[in-house]
Design a protein around this motif. Structure first.
Motif, mmCIF file in Angstrom:
data_model
loop_
_atom_site.group_PDB
_atom_site.id
_atom_site.type_symbol
_atom_site.label_atom_id
_atom_site.label_comp_id
_atom_site.label_asym_id
_atom_site.label_seq_id
_atom_site.Cartn_x
_atom_site.Cartn_y
_atom_site.Cartn_z
ATOM 1 N N GLU A 292 27.572 41.478 37.027
ATOM 2 C CA GLU A 292 27.819 41.305 38.462
ATOM 3 C C GLU A 292 27.801 39.843 38.895
ATOM 4 O O GLU A 292 28.625 39.412 39.705
ATOM 5 C CB GLU A 292 26.799 42.112 39.273
ATOM 6 C CG GLU A 292 26.953 43.626 39.118
ATOM 7 C CD GLU A 292 25.976 44.390 39.986
ATOM 8 O OE1 GLU A 292 25.227 43.745 40.749
ATOM 9 O OE2 GLU A 292 25.969 45.640 39.906
ATOM 10 N N GLN A 293 26.841 39.069 38.387
ATOM 11 C CA GLN A 293 26.755 37.661 38.782
ATOM 12 C C GLN A 293 27.976 36.879 38.317
ATOM 13 O O GLN A 293 28.547 36.091 39.079
ATOM 14 C CB GLN A 293 25.476 37.040 38.215
ATOM 15 C CG GLN A 293 24.199 37.553 38.867
ATOM 16 C CD GLN A 293 22.962 36.849 38.334
ATOM 17 O OE1 GLN A 293 22.949 36.374 37.193
ATOM 18 N NE2 GLN A 293 21.920 36.773 39.153
ATOM 19 N N GLN B 207 31.304 35.063 40.491
ATOM 20 C CA GLN B 207 31.818 33.699 40.314
ATOM 21 C C GLN B 207 33.319 33.728 40.004
ATOM 22 O O GLN B 207 34.085 32.910 40.518
ATOM 23 C CB GLN B 207 31.070 33.005 39.188
ATOM 24 C CG GLN B 207 29.594 32.766 39.490
ATOM 25 C CD GLN B 207 28.867 32.079 38.344
ATOM 26 O OE1 GLN B 207 29.467 31.313 37.594
ATOM 27 N NE2 GLN B 207 27.583 32.360 38.198
ATOM 28 N N LEU B 208 33.712 34.684 39.164
ATOM 29 C CA LEU B 208 35.130 34.796 38.798
ATOM 30 C C LEU B 208 35.980 35.179 39.999
ATOM 31 O O LEU B 208 37.117 34.723 40.139
ATOM 32 C CB LEU B 208 35.298 35.831 37.680
ATOM 33 C CG LEU B 208 34.676 35.476 36.328
ATOM 34 C CD1 LEU B 208 34.745 36.658 35.386
ATOM 35 C CD2 LEU B 208 35.375 34.263 35.718
ATOM 36 N N ILE C 261 27.778 38.132 27.233
ATOM 37 C CA ILE C 261 28.487 38.793 28.334
ATOM 38 C C ILE C 261 29.862 39.254 27.851
ATOM 39 O O ILE C 261 30.649 38.447 27.341
ATOM 40 C CB ILE C 261 28.650 37.847 29.537
ATOM 41 C CG1 ILE C 261 27.277 37.412 30.062
ATOM 42 C CG2 ILE C 261 29.452 38.522 30.655
ATOM 43 C CD1 ILE C 261 27.334 36.395 31.184
ATOM 44 N N ASP C 262 30.145 40.552 27.997
ATOM 45 C CA ASP C 262 31.458 41.078 27.631
ATOM 46 C C ASP C 262 32.472 40.688 28.697
ATOM 47 O O ASP C 262 32.251 40.900 29.898
ATOM 48 C CB ASP C 262 31.410 42.607 27.500
ATOM 49 C CG ASP C 262 30.592 43.054 26.298
ATOM 50 O OD1 ASP C 262 30.621 42.352 25.267
ATOM 51 O OD2 ASP C 262 29.923 44.099 26.386
ATOM 52 N N MET C 263 33.609 40.128 28.241
ATOM 53 C CA MET C 263 34.635 39.678 29.177
ATOM 54 C C MET C 263 36.008 40.145 28.717
ATOM 55 O O MET C 263 36.261 40.291 27.518
ATOM 56 C CB MET C 263 34.621 38.153 29.309
ATOM 57 C CG MET C 263 33.279 37.578 29.709
ATOM 58 S SD MET C 263 33.292 35.781 29.899
ATOM 59 C CE MET C 263 34.217 35.626 31.421
ATOM 60 N N THR C 264 36.887 40.387 29.681
ATOM 61 C CA THR C 264 38.272 40.763 29.400
ATOM 62 C C THR C 264 39.201 39.799 30.120
ATOM 63 O O THR C 264 39.075 39.598 31.334
ATOM 64 C CB THR C 264 38.571 42.204 29.858
ATOM 65 O OG1 THR C 264 37.703 43.111 29.183
ATOM 66 C CG2 THR C 264 40.019 42.571 29.559
#
Length: 217
Positions: free
Chosen positions: A38-39, A43-44, A182-185
Motif C-alpha cells: 500500500e505504501q 507513491q507510484l 516488494i512484489d511489483m508488476t
C-alpha cells in the motif's frame, strides 16, 4: 452488396498494410507500475504512468524515459556491436553510465525459459504472438508475458536476455519481479508507431563525457 464488399476490401487493406515490416522509426509506449504494498502503491500513484520514446533502425534502438522517480534514463542497444549503454541522470545520484555486453552464451541461456503461447493480441492493428518467459540472474527471478510482432524486428530492453528464443518487438508486456521484498508488476503498452528516418549515430554506445561508471560507485 457492393458497399459491403468495398468496406471489407478497405478493412483488409488496412490490416495488410499494418503488418508490413518497419525497419526504422519511432515507438511511444506507456508504463504502469503496480504493487500490493500500500505504501509503495501510494507513491507510484503520485507519479502516474510513464512514457518511453524509442527510436530504432534495423535491430538497434535508443529509448528515453524521464520521470520524477528515476530521473532521465537513456538505453542504447547496438545490435552490431552487441553492446548496451545505459545513461542515468538525476539530482540525487548525478550522471552515471553502464556498458554491458548483450551477446549471450549457452550458459546464460540455461537460466532462461520461454514458452510460446497459443494466444494473440492485436495492438495498433498488429497481430502479436504471446510468449511467457522466466529469467533468473544473480538470484533474482523475473517473469514476463510478452506479445510481440515480427513486423518490427528490433531488439527491446525486455528481449536482450532472451537471445533468439523470441521473435519480434513486444507491443504489450507484463514484467513481474521482487524489489527489496516488494512484489511489483510493470505493464508496458505501445501507444504509437511512426515510420521515420533515424540516424545511425544515435546508437553509439561510447559513454559521453561527464558521466561516471556505475560499477565504480
Amino acid at each position: 452488396m457492393k458497399k459491403i464488399f468495398l468496406l471489407t476490401a478497405l478493412a483488409f487493406s488496412v490490416m495488410v498494410s499494418a503488418q508490413k515490416k518497419i525497419t526504422e522509426g519511432k515507438i511511444i509506449s506507456k508504463q504502469t507500475i503496480s504493487t500490493d504494498n500500500e505504501q509503495m502503491q501510494a507513491q507510484l500513484a503520485m507519479i502516474g504512468d510513464m512514457e518511453t520514446v524509442t527510436l530504432f533502425k534495423g535491430q538497434s534502438s535508443r529509448s528515453e524515459l524521464d520521470n520524477p522517480m528515476s530521473g532521465k534514463v537513456t538505453t542504447v542497444i547496438n545490435s552490431d556491436t552487441k553492446k548496451m549503454l545505459v545513461l542515468m541522470s538525476n539530482p540525487a545520484l548525478g550522471k552515471m553510465y553502464s556498458v554491458e555486453d548483450i551477446s549471450l552464451s549457452e550458459e546464460d541461456l540455461k537460466s532462461v525459459t520461454v514458452t510460446k503461447g497459443s494466444e494473440t493480441k492485436t495492438v495498433l492493428g498488429y497481430t502479436c504472438q504471446k510468449y511467457t518467459t522466466s529469467i533468473t540472474k544473480d538470484g533474482v527471478k523475473v517473469d514476463m508475458v510478452l506479445y510481440t510482432t515480427e513486423a518490427i524486428p528490433v531488439v527491446s530492453q525486455q528481449t536482450t536476455s532472451l537471445g533468439d528464443k523470441i521473435k519480434g518487438f513486444p507491443l504489450y508486456a507484463e514484467v513481474k519481479m521482487n524489489q527489496m521484498g516488494i512484489d511489483m508488476t510493470v505493464t508496458t503498452v505501445v501507444t504509437k508507431i511512426e515510420p521515420q528516418s533515424v540516424s545511425s549515430d544515435l546508437f553509439d554506445t561510447t559513454p559521453p563525457e561527464g558521466y561516471k561508471n556505475m560499477k565504480g560507485q
